[in-house]
Design a protein around this motif. Structure first.
Motif, PDB file in Angstrom:
ATOM      1  N   ALA A  90      93.370 129.865  16.123  1.00 15.08           N
ATOM      2  CA  ALA A  90      92.322 130.262  17.077  1.00 15.08           C
ATOM      3  C   ALA A  90      91.108 129.336  16.959  1.00 15.08           C
ATOM      4  O   ALA A  90      90.516 128.938  17.974  1.00 15.08           O
ATOM      5  CB  ALA A  90      91.919 131.708  16.851  1.00 15.08           C
ATOM      6  N   GLU A  91      90.740 128.979  15.747  1.00 17.96           N
ATOM      7  CA  GLU A  91      89.600 128.079  15.540  1.00 17.96           C
ATOM      8  C   GLU A  91      89.920 126.677  16.046  1.00 17.96           C
ATOM      9  O   GLU A  91      89.060 125.996  16.613  1.00 17.96           O
ATOM     10  CB  GLU A  91      89.228 128.046  14.054  1.00 17.96           C
ATOM     11  N   ARG A  92      91.156 126.234  15.857  1.00 16.52           N
ATOM     12  CA  ARG A  92      91.581 124.921  16.352  1.00 16.52           C
ATOM     13  C   ARG A  92      91.487 124.884  17.880  1.00 16.52           C
ATOM     14  O   ARG A  92      91.026 123.895  18.455  1.00 16.52           O
ATOM     15  CB  ARG A  92      93.005 124.630  15.887  1.00 16.52           C
ATOM     16  N   VAL A  93      91.870 125.958  18.532  1.00 17.06           N
ATOM     17  CA  VAL A  93      91.747 126.042  19.998  1.00 17.06           C
ATOM     18  C   VAL A  93      90.282 125.928  20.404  1.00 17.06           C
ATOM     19  O   VAL A  93      89.937 125.198  21.336  1.00 17.06           O
ATOM     20  CB  VAL A  93      92.391 127.346  20.531  1.00 17.06           C
ATOM     21  N   ILE A  94      89.413 126.632  19.708  1.00 17.78           N
ATOM     22  CA  ILE A  94      87.975 126.570  20.003  1.00 17.78           C
ATOM     23  C   ILE A  94      87.461 125.147  19.822  1.00 17.78           C
ATOM     24  O   ILE A  94      86.713 124.631  20.665  1.00 17.78           O
ATOM     25  CB  ILE A  94      87.187 127.560  19.114  1.00 17.78           C
ATOM     26  N   LEU A  95      87.859 124.490  18.731  1.00 17.13           N
ATOM     27  CA  LEU A  95      87.437 123.112  18.478  1.00 17.13           C
ATOM     28  C   LEU A  95      87.829 122.202  19.634  1.00 17.13           C
ATOM     29  O   LEU A  95      87.015 121.416  20.126  1.00 17.13           O
ATOM     30  CB  LEU A  95      88.059 122.604  17.173  1.00 17.13           C
ATOM     31  N   PHE A  96      89.061 122.297  20.089  1.00 15.22           N
ATOM     32  CA  PHE A  96      89.526 121.464  21.200  1.00 15.22           C
ATOM     33  C   PHE A  96      88.820 121.824  22.506  1.00 15.22           C
ATOM     34  O   PHE A  96      88.451 120.932  23.276  1.00 15.22           O
ATOM     35  CB  PHE A  96      91.048 121.576  21.355  1.00 15.22           C
ATOM     36  N   GLN A  97      88.636 123.113  22.755  1.00 18.43           N
ATOM     37  CA  GLN A  97      87.966 123.535  23.990  1.00 18.43           C
ATOM     38  C   GLN A  97      86.537 122.994  24.047  1.00 18.43           C
ATOM     39  O   GLN A  97      86.108 122.482  25.082  1.00 18.43           O
ATOM     40  CB  GLN A  97      87.937 125.065  24.103  1.00 18.43           C
ATOM     41  N   LEU A  98      85.811 123.109  22.941  1.00 20.19           N
ATOM     42  CA  LEU A  98      84.428 122.648  22.928  1.00 20.19           C
ATOM     43  C   LEU A  98      84.325 121.123  22.948  1.00 20.19           C
ATOM     44  O   LEU A  98      83.371 120.570  23.476  1.00 20.19           O
ATOM     45  CB  LEU A  98      83.685 123.202  21.705  1.00 20.19           C
ATOM     46  N   SER A  99      85.303 120.435  22.368  1.00 25.87           N
ATOM     47  CA  SER A  99      85.251 118.975  22.265  1.00 25.87           C
ATOM     48  C   SER A  99      85.855 118.265  23.464  1.00 25.87           C
ATOM     49  O   SER A  99      85.319 117.258  23.928  1.00 25.87           O
ATOM     50  CB  SER A  99      85.997 118.511  21.008  1.00 25.87           C
ATOM     51  N   LEU A 100      86.994 118.768  23.949  1.00 25.01           N
ATOM     52  CA  LEU A 100      87.726 118.083  25.017  1.00 25.01           C
ATOM     53  C   LEU A 100      87.827 118.894  26.301  1.00 25.01           C
ATOM     54  O   LEU A 100      88.291 118.377  27.312  1.00 25.01           O
ATOM     55  CB  LEU A 100      89.146 117.727  24.545  1.00 25.01           C
TER      56      LEU A 100
END
Length: 118
Positions: A90-100
């Motif tokens: 879930a945190e990895r998804v957030i990281l990608f959503q906010l970054s890319l």
């Protein structure tokens, strides 16, 4: 696909810097391979320099990313960062959503990766 770089003209959320600091500070530096666990710390977690070293980028570059100054990021870097910061899915998804602005590619189960190397 892993070497595609996000254009730095696209806005990166202000939340990203706060999350990166939170994720970095929650780690126990004594349990991270490659980090000097004997040093006494004034603050908990990894330093920006340690995260930069473990992910293979310059400290100044990582500091700017955490400071919400737009930096070009690749999927490969975000994968390394997620591993370094021990992010769950879930945190990895957030990281990608906010970054890319999109979800990350699916991860392969560890068993499948190990079988591919045989």
């Amino acid at each position: 696909m892993g070497d595609r770089v996000h254009n730095s003209e696209s806005p990166i959320s202000d939340d990203l810097g706060q999350l990166l600091r939170h994720w970095r500070e929650r780690l126990d530096h004594r349990r991270i391979p490659g980090v000097d666990g004997s040093r006494r710390r004034l603050k908990p977690g990894l330093t920006q320099a340690e995260v930069a070293h473990l992910t293979g980028v310059a400290e100044s570059w990582y500091r700017q990313l955490e400071g919400n100054r737009p930096r070009p990021v690749s999927e490969d870097f975000l994968q390394r960062l997620a591993m370094t910061l021990r992010l769950d899915e879930a945190e990895r998804v957030i990281l990608f959503q906010l970054s890319l602005g999109r979800t990350p590619p699916p991860t392969e189960p560890l068993l499948n990766r190990a079988q591919m190397r045989i």
